[in-house]
Design a protein around this motif. Structure first.
Motif, short mmCIF file in Angstrom:
data_model
loop_
_atom_site.label_atom_id
_atom_site.label_comp_id
_atom_site.label_asym_id
_atom_site.label_seq_id
_atom_site.Cartn_x
_atom_site.Cartn_y
_atom_site.Cartn_z
N ARG A 119 2.41 10.70 -9.21
CA ARG A 119 1.39 10.87 -10.55
C ARG A 119 0.63 12.24 -10.55
O ARG A 119 0.22 12.87 -11.77
N ARG A 169 3.68 6.37 -5.48
CA ARG A 169 3.67 6.36 -6.90
C ARG A 169 2.30 7.21 -7.36
O ARG A 169 2.36 8.04 -8.26
N HIS A 170 1.02 6.91 -6.55
CA HIS A 170 -0.14 7.55 -6.94
C HIS A 170 -0.04 9.06 -6.91
O HIS A 170 -0.39 9.85 -7.58
N TYR A 223 0.85 -1.13 -0.04
CA TYR A 223 -0.06 -0.21 -0.05
C TYR A 223 0.78 1.40 0.14
O TYR A 223 0.74 2.15 -0.74
N ALA A 279 -4.32 3.28 -2.47
CA ALA A 279 -3.70 4.69 -2.89
C ALA A 279 -4.79 5.44 -3.31
O ALA A 279 -5.04 6.57 -2.88
N GLU A 280 -6.03 5.21 -3.82
CA GLU A 280 -7.11 5.84 -4.50
C GLU A 280 -7.89 6.15 -2.99
O GLU A 280 -8.51 7.59 -3.11
N LYS A 286 -6.94 -4.45 -3.89
CA LYS A 286 -5.60 -4.18 -4.56
C LYS A 286 -4.57 -2.84 -3.90
O LYS A 286 -5.65 -2.21 -3.37
N GLU A 287 -3.55 -2.85 -4.13
CA GLU A 287 -2.82 -1.77 -3.47
C GLU A 287 -3.39 -0.52 -4.37
O GLU A 287 -3.47 0.82 -3.56
N SER A 288 -3.79 -0.30 -5.51
CA SER A 288 -4.38 0.64 -5.85
C SER A 288 -5.77 1.30 -5.34
O SER A 288 -6.00 2.47 -5.38
N ASP A 289 -6.62 0.10 -4.73
CA ASP A 289 -7.73 0.54 -4.11
C ASP A 289 -7.31 1.33 -2.78
O ASP A 289 -7.91 2.62 -2.51
N GLU A 337 2.48 1.90 -3.37
CA GLU A 337 1.89 2.44 -4.56
C GLU A 337 0.95 3.62 -4.07
O GLU A 337 0.92 4.59 -5.16
N THR A 338 1.03 3.94 -2.87
CA THR A 338 0.36 5.37 -2.67
C THR A 338 1.27 6.50 -2.92
O THR A 338 0.99 7.53 -3.53
#
Length: 247
Positions: free
Chosen positions: A23, A19-20, A13, A218-219, A213-216, A16-17
């Motif tokens: 971006r 990186r998010h 987590y 981060a979002e 997911k890791e993206s969940d 990915e956070t």
């Protein structure tokens, strides 16, 4: 440019956070106990700092080196899976030192600057076990439940100074290094008397259905940081969202 400091960025987590937010154009400070330069490309310009949230000196050095921090994400955490009866108190204390007291110490370290500016956000990452406790995770659940209460109370306390305090509650993710980060031998924590009870539970944990997911996460952190509605909790992952809606 806003600056965010995230703990526990060596994997999952936190990684990915980082990186998010990069971006999205943020100035990202990714912290971890053992810094790894291979996690980000040179073009990312993400700053990596060493940080052990259980070490007061390490916390002070990281916060000082970071400079002004607009957002703190307390993501660093470790887990322990096993029968509570067989879990040594040393293991339990280790989980609380990182998950509970580490989060509190990091929060205490950044409050003065945020209070003085009358702005900022603190996001504490807990777990969906706070919505529906799982068997064989009593100590971990307790460490995260403590942060739920801490965050709820602190949100009122710091809200008076314009500082937002939020919770992100990820669902179950078998890809995360849940117990590995604690350096604990899980097999030793399942006595023979619990073997029959534990077997189907571990089989269920291994299933990939409806996982986070890791993206969940981060979002969800992104929403928590940018939402000004006063919402306290942000579920991350389909299973956590379902649990939050049912609670």
């Amino acid at each position: 440019m806003n600056t965010i400091l995230i703990t526990g960025c060596s994997s999952g987590y936190g990684l990915e956070t980082a990186r998010h937010f990069h971006r999205q154009g943020w100035n990202v400070i990714a912290t971890m106990r053992r810094p790894r330069s291979d996690l980000f490309s040179a073009a990312d310009r993400i700053r990596i700092l060493p940080l052990d949230v259980t070490d007061p000196e390490s916390i002070a050095e990281a916060v000082a080196a970071a400079g002004p921090i607009d957002v703190l994400v307390n993501n660093a955490g470790i887990g322990v899976v096993g029968a509570f009866e067989a879990t040594p108190m040393a293991h339990i204390r280790k989980v609380f030192e990182t998950n509970t007291f580490g989060t509190m110490a990091m929060t205490q370290a950044v409050i003065p600057q945020m209070r003085a500016r009358r702005s900022g956000a603190i996001v504490n990452v807990t777990s969906s076990v706070t919505l529906a406790p799982m068997p064989l995770a009593a100590a971990y659940t307790a460490s995260k439940q403590a942060i739920e209460g801490f965050t709820g109370s602190l949100s009122h306390e710091l809200g008076a100074f314009g500082v937002r305090v939020r919770l992100v509650e990820p669902g179950y993710a078998p890809t995360t290094r849940f117990a590995a980060n604690a350096d604990i031998d899980v097999t030793a924590l399942i006595p023979e008397a619990y073997a029959g009870f534990a077997a189907p539970i571990f089989e269920a944990y291994a299933q990939p259905a409806m996982t986070t997911k890791e993206s969940d996460v981060a979002e969800a952190v992104w929403r928590a940081v940018n939402d000004t509605t006063g919402e306290l909790r942000y579920a991350a992952g389909d299973d956590a969202v379902a649990l939050a809606q049912a609670s």
